[in-house]
Scaffold this motif. Sequence first.
Motif, PDB file in Angstrom:
ATOM      1  N   UNK A  45       0.809  -1.217   0.000  1.00 38.03           N
ATOM      2  CA  UNK A  45       0.000   0.000   0.000  1.00 38.03           C
ATOM      3  C   UNK A  45       0.849   1.277   0.000  1.00 38.03           C
ATOM      4  N   UNK A  46       1.887   1.296   0.847  1.00 39.27           N
ATOM      5  CA  UNK A  46       2.694   2.520   0.929  1.00 39.27           C
ATOM      6  C   UNK A  46       3.406   2.791  -0.393  1.00 39.27           C
ATOM      7  N   UNK A  47       3.968   1.748  -0.994  1.00 34.98           N
ATOM      8  CA  UNK A  47       4.656   1.933  -2.279  1.00 34.98           C
ATOM      9  C   UNK A  47       3.678   2.440  -3.330  1.00 34.98           C
ATOM     10  N   UNK A  48       2.472   1.848  -3.346  1.00 35.62           N
ATOM     11  CA  UNK A  48       1.471   2.273  -4.328  1.00 35.62           C
ATOM     12  C   UNK A  48       1.131   3.745  -4.125  1.00 35.62           C
ATOM     13  N   UNK A  49       0.995   4.159  -2.866  1.00 33.71           N
ATOM     14  CA  UNK A  49       0.645   5.561  -2.601  1.00 33.71           C
ATOM     15  C   UNK A  49       1.767   6.501  -3.022  1.00 33.71           C
ATOM     16  N   UNK A  50       3.014   6.094  -2.756  1.00 38.22           N
ATOM     17  CA  UNK A  50       4.145   6.947  -3.143  1.00 38.22           C
ATOM     18  C   UNK A  50       4.156   7.119  -4.662  1.00 38.22           C
ATOM     19  N   UNK A  51       3.976   6.023  -5.376  1.00 39.52           N
ATOM     20  CA  UNK A  51       4.017   6.097  -6.849  1.00 39.52           C
ATOM     21  C   UNK A  51       2.786   6.823  -7.391  1.00 39.52           C
ATOM     22  N   UNK A  52       1.645   6.622  -6.745  1.00 36.39           N
ATOM     23  CA  UNK A  52       0.432   7.332  -7.162  1.00 36.39           C
ATOM     24  C   UNK A  52       0.615   8.841  -6.939  1.00 36.39           C
ATOM     25  N   UNK A  53       1.245   9.186  -5.837  1.00 34.01           N
ATOM     26  CA  UNK A  53       1.534  10.591  -5.556  1.00 34.01           C
ATOM     27  C   UNK A  53       2.443  11.177  -6.633  1.00 34.01           C
ATOM     28  N   UNK A  54       3.447  10.390  -7.031  1.00 32.07           N
ATOM     29  CA  UNK A  54       4.369  10.865  -8.055  1.00 32.07           C
ATOM     30  C   UNK A  54       3.658  11.012  -9.398  1.00 32.07           C
ATOM     31  N   UNK A  85       6.967  -1.074 -13.565  1.00 28.20           N
ATOM     32  CA  UNK A  85       8.425  -1.041 -13.362  1.00 28.20           C
ATOM     33  C   UNK A  85       8.783  -1.451 -11.934  1.00 28.20           C
ATOM     34  N   UNK A  86       7.968  -1.036 -10.983  1.00 30.40           N
ATOM     35  CA  UNK A  86       8.244  -1.421  -9.591  1.00 30.40           C
ATOM     36  C   UNK A  86       8.086  -2.934  -9.402  1.00 30.40           C
ATOM     37  N   UNK A  87       7.036  -3.487 -10.035  1.00 30.15           N
ATOM     38  CA  UNK A  87       6.862  -4.951  -9.921  1.00 30.15           C
ATOM     39  C   UNK A  87       8.042  -5.681 -10.552  1.00 30.15           C
ATOM     40  N   UNK A  88       8.682  -5.044 -11.556  1.00 26.80           N
ATOM     41  CA  UNK A  88       9.872  -5.630 -12.176  1.00 26.80           C
ATOM     42  C   UNK A  88      11.134  -5.350 -11.356  1.00 26.80           C
ATOM     43  N   UNK A  91      13.979   0.279  -8.017  1.00 24.48           N
ATOM     44  CA  UNK A  91      13.827   0.941  -6.715  1.00 24.48           C
ATOM     45  C   UNK A  91      12.848   2.115  -6.806  1.00 24.48           C
ATOM     46  N   UNK A  92      12.075   2.284  -5.762  1.00 24.12           N
ATOM     47  CA  UNK A  92      11.128   3.404  -5.689  1.00 24.12           C
ATOM     48  C   UNK A  92      11.843   4.738  -5.935  1.00 24.12           C
ATOM     49  N   UNK A 222      24.173 -10.507  -2.997  1.00 24.08           N
ATOM     50  CA  UNK A 222      23.211  -9.402  -2.822  1.00 24.08           C
ATOM     51  C   UNK A 222      23.215  -8.447  -4.014  1.00 24.08           C
ATOM     52  N   UNK A 223      24.355  -8.383  -4.717  1.00 22.65           N
ATOM     53  CA  UNK A 223      24.429  -7.471  -5.867  1.00 22.65           C
ATOM     54  C   UNK A 223      23.437  -7.862  -6.952  1.00 22.65           C
ATOM     55  N   UNK A 224      23.032  -9.142  -6.948  1.00 21.20           N
ATOM     56  CA  UNK A 224      22.089  -9.627  -7.962  1.00 21.20           C
ATOM     57  C   UNK A 224      20.665  -9.666  -7.432  1.00 21.20           C
ATOM     58  N   UNK A 225      20.423  -8.994  -6.283  1.00 18.81           N
ATOM     59  CA  UNK A 225      19.091  -9.042  -5.666  1.00 18.81           C
ATOM     60  C   UNK A 225      18.568  -7.632  -5.388  1.00 18.81           C
ATOM     61  N   UNK A 226      17.257  -7.513  -5.399  1.00 17.71           N
ATOM     62  CA  UNK A 226      16.587  -6.298  -4.933  1.00 17.71           C
ATOM     63  C   UNK A 226      17.076  -5.040  -5.624  1.00 17.71           C
ATOM     64  N   UNK A 227      17.037  -3.937  -4.869  1.00 17.15           N
ATOM     65  CA  UNK A 227      17.375  -2.630  -5.426  1.00 17.15           C
ATOM     66  C   UNK A 227      18.809  -2.570  -5.952  1.00 17.15           C
ATOM     67  N   UNK A 228      19.726  -3.336  -5.321  1.00 17.57           N
ATOM     68  CA  UNK A 228      21.133  -3.258  -5.699  1.00 17.57           C
ATOM     69  C   UNK A 228      21.366  -3.560  -7.181  1.00 17.57           C
ATOM     70  N   UNK A 229      20.476  -4.381  -7.782  1.00 16.98           N
ATOM     71  CA  UNK A 229      20.622  -4.708  -9.219  1.00 16.98           C
ATOM     72  C   UNK A 229      20.582  -3.468 -10.095  1.00 16.98           C
TER      73      UNK A 229
END
Length: 306
Positions: A45-54, A85-88, A91-92, A222-229
């Motif tokens: 929910x928070x991520x959706x709201x941040x992106x909706x705000x943007x 893009x976020x689902x892919x 990073x926010x 970790x370099x191949x995971x999450x936001x770090x990619x």
Amino acid sequence: MSAGRAAPAPQAPAIASTATPRTPEADASAVPTWERLALASGLPRLEARVLLGHASGRRREWLVAHGDEPAEARAAVAFAELARRRRDGEPIAYLTGSREFLGRDFEVSPAVLIPRPETELLVQAALERAPRGARVLDLGTGSGAIAISLACERADLSVLGSDASPQALAVAARNAQRLAGDALASGRLRLRAGSWWEAVDLQERFDLVVSNPPYVQAGDPHLAQGDLRFEPPQALAAGPDGLAALREVVAGASGRLQPGGWLLLEHGRDQDAAVRALLAGAGFTAILTLGDAAGLPRVTLGRRPE
Ligand code: GLN
């Protein structure tokens, strides 16, 4: 349950349950509400709201208060793309183009590391040790978060931020202009291109040197995971043991620090002993490691003897 009948096809629950239109206009165009857009995105929910705000240019509080009203079509289209893009995995902060650091909003792009809360500790430690009128060097400034925060927090400091990446320096320059325009105009805050000590004139001396260099081991999964990619590898990884950049920074520091000056380094949670040994080997005294908010060793500092 009625035996012999196929269960109804699953539906997106939020859309099905809150679809009662309130106005004829909403009915005619079947426009989803802000809240339904957020729910249907599948994002937290928070991520959706941040992106909706943007996407909408609306404040998050406004979106909460007006959640049951039809969303603006243009914002809905922009949000759909950001949510995809976020689902892919992007990073926010790269999707919105900004991240808060020590109370200020910094522009970020994939050319720079996203400022982390643990780096605020490095800034606090530097502020505590900087004498009045100190000259400070931030090696590998990236978005400029450290250098600009120091210049904003203390009008008596002169700060030089350097980076090897021209793309990163361009981001830092825009942040400096927006957040510390006066300091930039007066020369109290400067930015310079160059890899580590190459950016610094041979005769320049500093009272403090700070750096959040890359310190992740090159092979770290970790370099191949999450936001770090999505972050610049040259801002994250530093050789097989992650200490290559820290070694380089320590090696040049004594010669550029005034006697009694401080070197403050961010490092990985398991690198504190190695960094203390590097500082001791380079003749530093008063060596100390500070823990971050999670209690992990995160910043090590030392003093050039008087
Ligand atoms: N703290 C970052 C991370 O582990 C790394 C930042 C850095 O290498 N300076 O995600």
